[in-house]
Write a protein that holds these residues in place. Sequence first.
Motif, mmCIF file in Angstrom:
data_model
loop_
_atom_site.group_PDB
_atom_site.id
_atom_site.type_symbol
_atom_site.label_atom_id
_atom_site.label_comp_id
_atom_site.label_asym_id
_atom_site.label_seq_id
_atom_site.Cartn_x
_atom_site.Cartn_y
_atom_site.Cartn_z
ATOM 1 N N GLU A 60 5.983 13.930 1.053
ATOM 2 C CA GLU A 60 7.240 14.158 1.775
ATOM 3 C C GLU A 60 7.252 13.369 3.080
ATOM 4 O O GLU A 60 8.302 13.203 3.701
ATOM 5 C CB GLU A 60 7.377 15.639 2.127
ATOM 6 N N ASP A 61 6.070 12.922 3.520
ATOM 7 C CA ASP A 61 5.942 12.199 4.789
ATOM 8 C C ASP A 61 6.162 10.704 4.534
ATOM 9 O O ASP A 61 5.320 10.025 3.947
ATOM 10 C CB ASP A 61 4.550 12.472 5.372
ATOM 11 N N ARG A 62 7.295 10.208 4.992
ATOM 12 C CA ARG A 62 7.689 8.818 4.731
ATOM 13 C C ARG A 62 6.670 7.817 5.277
ATOM 14 O O ARG A 62 6.291 6.860 4.621
ATOM 15 C CB ARG A 62 9.069 8.583 5.367
ATOM 16 N N LYS A 63 6.238 8.074 6.525
ATOM 17 C CA LYS A 63 5.318 7.136 7.194
ATOM 18 C C LYS A 63 3.966 7.099 6.473
ATOM 19 O O LYS A 63 3.414 6.026 6.215
ATOM 20 C CB LYS A 63 5.183 7.586 8.657
ATOM 21 N N LYS A 64 3.461 8.291 6.149
ATOM 22 C CA LYS A 64 2.149 8.329 5.479
ATOM 23 C C LYS A 64 2.230 7.675 4.097
ATOM 24 O O LYS A 64 1.303 6.997 3.668
ATOM 25 C CB LYS A 64 1.659 9.784 5.358
ATOM 26 N N THR A 65 3.346 7.880 3.419
ATOM 27 C CA THR A 65 3.509 7.271 2.093
ATOM 28 C C THR A 65 3.543 5.751 2.231
ATOM 29 O O THR A 65 2.879 5.028 1.488
ATOM 30 C CB THR A 65 4.810 7.777 1.426
ATOM 31 N N SER A 66 4.283 5.286 3.223
ATOM 32 C CA SER A 66 4.399 3.852 3.455
ATOM 33 C C SER A 66 3.030 3.259 3.832
ATOM 34 O O SER A 66 2.627 2.214 3.316
ATOM 35 C CB SER A 66 5.426 3.675 4.574
ATOM 36 N N PHE A 68 0.156 4.421 3.044
ATOM 37 C CA PHE A 68 -0.706 4.460 1.850
ATOM 38 C C PHE A 68 -0.479 3.204 1.003
ATOM 39 O O PHE A 68 -1.423 2.536 0.583
ATOM 40 C CB PHE A 68 -0.419 5.724 1.017
ATOM 41 N N PHE A 69 0.779 2.877 0.742
ATOM 42 C CA PHE A 69 1.057 1.710 -0.110
ATOM 43 C C PHE A 69 0.555 0.413 0.535
ATOM 44 O O PHE A 69 0.122 -0.501 -0.158
ATOM 45 C CB PHE A 69 2.549 1.613 -0.456
ATOM 46 N N LYS A 70 0.610 0.362 1.859
ATOM 47 C CA LYS A 70 0.090 -0.849 2.545
ATOM 48 C C LYS A 70 -1.424 -0.935 2.420
ATOM 49 O O LYS A 70 -2.001 -2.012 2.309
ATOM 50 C CB LYS A 70 0.500 -0.818 4.017
ATOM 51 N N LYS A 71 -2.058 0.249 2.416
ATOM 52 C CA LYS A 71 -3.527 0.279 2.323
ATOM 53 C C LYS A 71 -4.019 -0.165 0.935
ATOM 54 O O LYS A 71 -5.126 -0.644 0.802
ATOM 55 C CB LYS A 71 -3.999 1.722 2.615
ATOM 56 N N TYR A 72 -3.176 0.040 -0.080
ATOM 57 C CA TYR A 72 -3.569 -0.312 -1.462
ATOM 58 C C TYR A 72 -2.606 -1.359 -2.037
ATOM 59 O O TYR A 72 -1.738 -1.039 -2.848
ATOM 60 C CB TYR A 72 -3.593 0.941 -2.338
ATOM 61 N N GLU A 114 9.246 -1.809 -1.225
ATOM 62 C CA GLU A 114 8.735 -2.588 -0.081
ATOM 63 C C GLU A 114 7.467 -3.360 -0.430
ATOM 64 O O GLU A 114 7.178 -4.384 0.166
ATOM 65 C CB GLU A 114 8.416 -1.639 1.087
ATOM 66 N N ASN A 115 6.704 -2.821 -1.375
ATOM 67 C CA ASN A 115 5.395 -3.421 -1.657
ATOM 68 C C ASN A 115 5.322 -4.071 -3.045
ATOM 69 O O ASN A 115 4.230 -4.371 -3.527
ATOM 70 C CB ASN A 115 4.303 -2.354 -1.513
#
Length: 339
Positions: A60-66, A68-72, A114-115
């Motif tokens: 539900e956390d937009r920033k954390k989700t975003s 996460f995708f940048k990290k992987y 985005e990714n």
Amino acid sequence: MQILVTGGTGYIGSHTVVELQKRGYEVIIVDNLSNSRREIIDNIEKITGIKPVLEVFDLEDRKKTSDFFKKYPDLKGVIHFAAFKAVGESVEKPLMYYRNNLVSLINILESMQENDVENIVFSSSCTVYGQPDHLPVSETAPIKKAESPYGNTKQISEEIIQDTIKVSKINGIALRYFNPIGAHESALIGELPLGVPNNLVPFITQTAIGIRDELKIFGNDYPTPDGTPIRDYIHVVDLAEAHVIAIKRMIDGKMKNDFEVFNLGTGTGYSVLEVVKAFEKVSGVKLKYKIVGRREGDIVQVWADPTYSNKELGWKAKRNLEEMVASAWKWEKAYRSRI
Ligand code: UD1
């Protein structure tokens, strides 16, 4: 080949992680552990020899989700299980269901865009068909007005995915599950409802092991041969195997359209009493049960027409009802002996 499995420590998620790892996929799990336990990761490792990466946060956390995708950056696809799923609770707390189930999906899809992650397999449900006009029910049957906020989140989620696909490179497969039951043969992972189970099979196994006094069968005055409702129960490992095939189909570019829907069922319906009898037969336990009034919102009967899934996915549910309830019982006993 890296795959994100949201809700990967949950019931269907954990079984899918095992099947993915067995076929060489590298699995990253995102889970907020709201309805599961961290130790499941260790049990997955005991089965496959590989410990999946677990990232604990709320989708539900937009920033954390975003983040996460940048990290992987090497993710090839997403299998999205993480969601609330109790029908009754959704009636009591509709906004909690809409927020959790829809916001997390939106966050995932935005991050995928985005990714440049292009493939999503979505956990849908036969609940989208309501009480179908024709049985067995195929994928072309009309969607009926949802009976509960939970069911509505599944319908809306499918629509959100379809609308996103129209304007992006994302492809989607919605897998509409019938009634998943049973557990992995190792009895290291299985269904672990918190509190009093809502679903039939965990209630049966918990009654048999002495945690519940008796099973209440919700109505025996339905227009079915023995008066109890009929469902298409499917072994969770059969279901998990279908997810691996679905994500591979997407990655290999084998889809017929950029959004596909498949029924995951066996094609055979069993009544509540037939499930109880099968359980008694394989366990040797005489189950204490009584017939009570109908449960609100229950449909009379539903079972899948799996012809299209069988043909297109090259997949078929292999495990029969006795294997399903035997594995659920083995899991219940093993789990209770460990805690
Ligand atoms: C429901 C939802 C389904 C959802 C699933 C997961 C509908 C129509 N179905 O499945 O979409 O994915 O839950 O939570 O909304 N029963 C008893 N006693 C019990 C429990 C169940 O008699 O203590 C009976 C029910 O009346 C039903 C059958 O067992 O006839 C199966 O019930 P359950 O396991 O809860 O699954 P569904 O209601 O079919």
